[in-house]
Design a protein around this motif. Structure first.
Motif, mmCIF file in Angstrom:
data_model
loop_
_atom_site.group_PDB
_atom_site.id
_atom_site.type_symbol
_atom_site.label_atom_id
_atom_site.label_comp_id
_atom_site.label_asym_id
_atom_site.label_seq_id
_atom_site.Cartn_x
_atom_site.Cartn_y
_atom_site.Cartn_z
ATOM 1 N N TYR A 123 -3.320 5.441 7.802
ATOM 2 C CA TYR A 123 -2.005 5.818 8.557
ATOM 3 C C TYR A 123 -1.225 6.532 7.834
ATOM 4 O O TYR A 123 -0.846 6.573 6.692
ATOM 5 C CB TYR A 123 -1.268 4.483 8.850
ATOM 6 C CG TYR A 123 -2.188 3.517 9.812
ATOM 7 C CD1 TYR A 123 -3.216 2.432 9.236
ATOM 8 C CD2 TYR A 123 -2.106 3.465 11.274
ATOM 9 C CE1 TYR A 123 -3.762 1.691 10.048
ATOM 10 C CE2 TYR A 123 -2.789 2.602 11.818
ATOM 11 C CZ TYR A 123 -3.773 1.747 11.243
ATOM 12 O OH TYR A 123 -4.231 0.810 11.997
ATOM 13 N N CYS A 124 -0.511 7.514 8.615
ATOM 14 C CA CYS A 124 0.647 8.327 7.908
ATOM 15 C C CYS A 124 1.822 7.658 7.970
ATOM 16 O O CYS A 124 2.206 6.974 8.984
ATOM 17 C CB CYS A 124 0.495 9.795 8.413
ATOM 18 S SG CYS A 124 1.809 10.642 8.037
ATOM 19 N N THR A 125 2.696 7.557 6.963
ATOM 20 C CA THR A 125 4.000 6.945 6.873
ATOM 21 C C THR A 125 5.109 7.809 6.416
ATOM 22 O O THR A 125 4.857 8.761 5.847
ATOM 23 C CB THR A 125 3.908 5.688 6.364
ATOM 24 O OG1 THR A 125 3.790 5.886 4.896
ATOM 25 C CG2 THR A 125 2.829 4.713 6.722
ATOM 26 N N GLU A 126 6.392 7.343 7.017
ATOM 27 C CA GLU A 126 7.605 8.270 6.395
ATOM 28 C C GLU A 126 8.464 6.989 6.139
ATOM 29 O O GLU A 126 8.699 5.969 7.032
ATOM 30 C CB GLU A 126 8.315 8.994 7.431
ATOM 31 C CG GLU A 126 9.517 9.570 6.848
ATOM 32 C CD GLU A 126 10.348 10.363 8.036
ATOM 33 O OE1 GLU A 126 9.879 10.382 9.008
ATOM 34 O OE2 GLU A 126 11.400 10.734 7.679
ATOM 35 N N GLY A 127 9.112 7.060 4.885
ATOM 36 C CA GLY A 127 10.001 5.800 4.580
ATOM 37 C C GLY A 127 10.909 6.023 3.379
ATOM 38 O O GLY A 127 11.286 7.343 3.199
ATOM 39 N N GLY A 128 11.049 5.299 2.661
ATOM 40 C CA GLY A 128 11.860 5.346 1.458
ATOM 41 C C GLY A 128 11.685 4.395 0.218
ATOM 42 O O GLY A 128 10.849 3.771 0.454
#
Length: 120
Positions: free
Chosen positions: A94-99
């Motif tokens: 899974y690809c994710t975007e976050g902080g």
């Protein structure tokens, strides 16, 4: 709402290589951190690697030395180069975007996942 779309998964023999890609579109965030997770059948989801908008990378022990996370200059495409693949790398990636929260990566947006199968 941002969307992440993975590609590049498939069947590969042990010792082989694959490169996963993740296209980011429509994000409302100033892109900070992105990362790859994986989940094997019957196992918990596992962090594979993260990268900051300054291109600092973290590769936890399971992937260190074999997997490399990177992103294009515009920050719109995320990659995961996987070498020397083993059967135990079989999982949905899974690809994710976050902080970051207190120094820990927190994924906020997830892609739909791409299957990687390592088998002879």
């Amino acid at each position: 709402q941002g969307q992440l779309v993975e590609s590049g998964g498939g069947l590969v023999q042990p010792g082989g290589s694959l490169r996963l890609s993740c296209a980011l579109s429509g994000s409302i965030f100033s892109i900070d951190h992105m990362g790859w997770y994986r989940q094997a059948p019957g196992k918990q989801r596992e962090l594979v690697a993260t990268i900051s908008n300054g291109n600092s990378t973290i590769h936890p022990n399971s992937a260190k030395g074999r997997f490399t996370i990177s992103r294009d200059n515009a920050g719109n495409t995320l990659y995961l180069q996987m070498n020397s693949l083993k059967p135990e790398d079989t999982a949905v990636y899974y690809c994710t975007e976050g902080g970051l929260n207190s120094g820990t990566y927190v994924p906020l947006i997830w892609g739909q996942g791409t299957q990687v199968t390592v088998s002879a």
